[in-house]
Design a protein around this motif. Structure first.
Motif, PDB file in Angstrom:
ATOM      1  N   GLY A  65       0.792  -1.220   0.000  1.00 25.28           N
ATOM      2  CA  GLY A  65       0.000   0.000   0.000  1.00 25.28           C
ATOM      3  C   GLY A  65       0.823   1.267   0.000  1.00 25.28           C
ATOM      4  O   GLY A  65       0.312   2.344   0.309  1.00 25.28           O
ATOM      5  N   GLN A  67       4.072   1.804   1.720  1.00 24.60           N
ATOM      6  CA  GLN A  67       4.475   2.062   3.102  1.00 24.60           C
ATOM      7  C   GLN A  67       5.950   2.455   3.171  1.00 24.60           C
ATOM      8  O   GLN A  67       6.830   1.609   2.978  1.00 24.60           O
ATOM      9  CB  GLN A  67       4.220   0.832   3.972  1.00 24.60           C
ATOM     10  N   GLY A 136       0.218  -5.542   5.733  1.00 25.17           N
ATOM     11  CA  GLY A 136      -0.171  -4.941   4.463  1.00 25.17           C
ATOM     12  C   GLY A 136       0.192  -5.758   3.242  1.00 25.17           C
ATOM     13  O   GLY A 136      -0.324  -5.490   2.149  1.00 25.17           O
ATOM     14  N   ASN A 139      -2.568  -6.964   1.220  1.00 27.51           N
ATOM     15  CA  ASN A 139      -3.262  -6.043   0.327  1.00 27.51           C
ATOM     16  C   ASN A 139      -3.323  -6.606  -1.087  1.00 27.51           C
ATOM     17  O   ASN A 139      -4.315  -6.424  -1.799  1.00 27.51           O
ATOM     18  CB  ASN A 139      -2.538  -4.692   0.331  1.00 27.51           C
ATOM     19  N   ASP A 140      -2.261  -7.297  -1.492  1.00 25.96           N
ATOM     20  CA  ASP A 140      -2.211  -7.944  -2.811  1.00 25.96           C
ATOM     21  C   ASP A 140      -1.388  -9.221  -2.679  1.00 25.96           C
ATOM     22  O   ASP A 140      -0.221  -9.270  -3.079  1.00 25.96           O
ATOM     23  CB  ASP A 140      -1.599  -7.003  -3.848  1.00 25.96           C
ATOM     24  N   TYR A 231     -10.939  -4.792   4.673  1.00 26.30           N
ATOM     25  CA  TYR A 231      -9.947  -3.852   4.150  1.00 26.30           C
ATOM     26  C   TYR A 231      -8.912  -4.496   3.237  1.00 26.30           C
ATOM     27  O   TYR A 231      -8.227  -3.789   2.500  1.00 26.30           O
ATOM     28  CB  TYR A 231      -9.269  -3.081   5.291  1.00 26.30           C
ATOM     29  N   PHE A 232      -8.766  -5.824   3.263  1.00 30.86           N
ATOM     30  CA  PHE A 232      -7.919  -6.526   2.293  1.00 30.86           C
ATOM     31  C   PHE A 232      -8.810  -7.533   1.556  1.00 30.86           C
ATOM     32  O   PHE A 232      -8.911  -8.702   1.949  1.00 30.86           O
ATOM     33  CB  PHE A 232      -6.761  -7.254   2.977  1.00 30.86           C
TER      34      PHE A 232
END
Length: 249
Positions: A65, A67, A136, A139-140, A231-232
C-alpha cells in the motif's frame, strides 16, 4: 527486572530507520533463534523469505500500500504458511495431504505464523534492531506470491521489517487496554471489556496528545476505520488460487 521481560515491555513499532546495515552474523542468529519457535505437531509448516535487495523491498512496500516504513528497512522477512513442505513429507511416506483444504489447516498456519513473527521480532530486538509487523502484504497477496516465487499450498501471511532505528524519531511505548480486561481470570468478563474500551479510549487520547499528535483517532475510531469493512478484499481469492479451502470435511 528480568532482561527478557524488560525488553518486551519496551517494545514499540519502529517506522524510521537510520540506513545503517543489519549485521550478517546478527541476521543469521536471529533466523536460527526464530527457527526454534514451536509449530503445531512439529509440522514446521512455516517458511521465511528474507529480502535484502532494496529494489525488492521497495516493491514489497508498494504491494503493502505504499508504506515508507517498509521501503526504509534494511531487511524484510516474509512469514509464509508452508504446506508445500508438509506435502513433500507426506509424499515420501505415500500419504495424501488434505490439511490445506480445511479450516483447521488455516488456523494452524495462522497461529504458527503469529508465533514465528513474535520470535523473529523478539530475537531482532535483542540485538538492538527495530521492527514493525506488516500485515499490508495481504493487500495484494498474489503479487507477493509472484514476487517471492511461492508454490501452491503456501501463503504470505505477514512480514516484519528489521533495521537500525533512527533514535531521533523513536516513538514512546504505546499504552494498551487495561490488564484486567485483557487477561481474564477463569472466565471471560464481557462487562469488563466494555468498560476497558472506554477507559482505553481516554488513555490513548491522552497519549496521542502528549506526543503532539492531537489529530490521531481514538482506539474505537481507529478500529472502526478498519473493522467496519473488509480492508484486504483479495485474501480469499488468493488463498483459493493457492489450493487452500476453509471447511471441516
Amino acid at each position: 527486572m528480568n532482561p527478557v521481560v524488560e525488553q518486551m515491555n519496551r517494545r514499540r513499532s519502529v517506522r524510521n530507520f537510520s540506513g545503517k546495515p543489519v549485521d550478517e552474523v546478527h541476521l543469521g542468529r536471529i533466523l536460527l533463534a526464530a527457527q526454534q519457535a514451536p509449530t503445531s505437531i512439529n509440522g514446521q509448516q512455516i517458511s521465511l523469505v528474507v529480502t535484502r535487495n532494496k529494489e525488492t523491498i521497495a516493491r514489497i512496500a508498494e504491494i503493502a500500500g505504499g508504506q515508507p516504513q517498509v521501503a526504509g528497512a534494511e531487511v524484510f522477512v516474509t512469514v509464509v504458511i508452508d504446506y508445500h513442505r508438509t506435502r513433500e513429507a507426506l509424499k515420501s511416506v505415500g500419504a495424501e495431504q488434505v490439511i490445506a483444504q480445511s479450516a483447521e489447516g488455516l488456523m494452524v498456519g495462522a497461529t504458527d505464523a503469529g508465533i514465528m513473527l513474535n520470535a523473529l521480532q523478539t530475537a531482532a530486538e535483542s540485538f538492538g534492531y527495530g521492527t514493525t509487523a506488516i500485515g499490508g502484504i495481504r493487500n495484494d497477496p498474489q503479487a507477493m506470491i509472484e514476487l517471492l516465487g511461492l508454490p501452491a499450498e503456501t501463503f504470505p501471511l505477514v512480514g516484519t521489517t528489521i533495521g537500525v532505528a533512527d533514535d531521533a524519531s523513536l516513538a514512546q511505548v504505546k499504552p494498551r487496554v487495561p490488564l484486567a480486561t485483557f487477561a481474564h481470570m477463569e472466565r471471560y468478563d464481557a462487562e469488563a471489556v466494555r468498560r476497558g474500551v472506554a477507559e482505553y479510549d481516554r488513555q490513548l487520547r491522552l497519549w496521542w496528545d502528549e506526543q503532539g499528535l492531537t489529530q490521531m483517532p481514538s482506539y474505537s475510531e481507529s478500529t472502526a476505520q478498519y473493522y467496519s469493512r473488509v480492508y484486504f478484499p483479495k485474501v480469499a481469492e488468493s488463498l483459493e488460487s493457492q489450493g487452500f479451502e476453509f471447511r471441516d470435511d
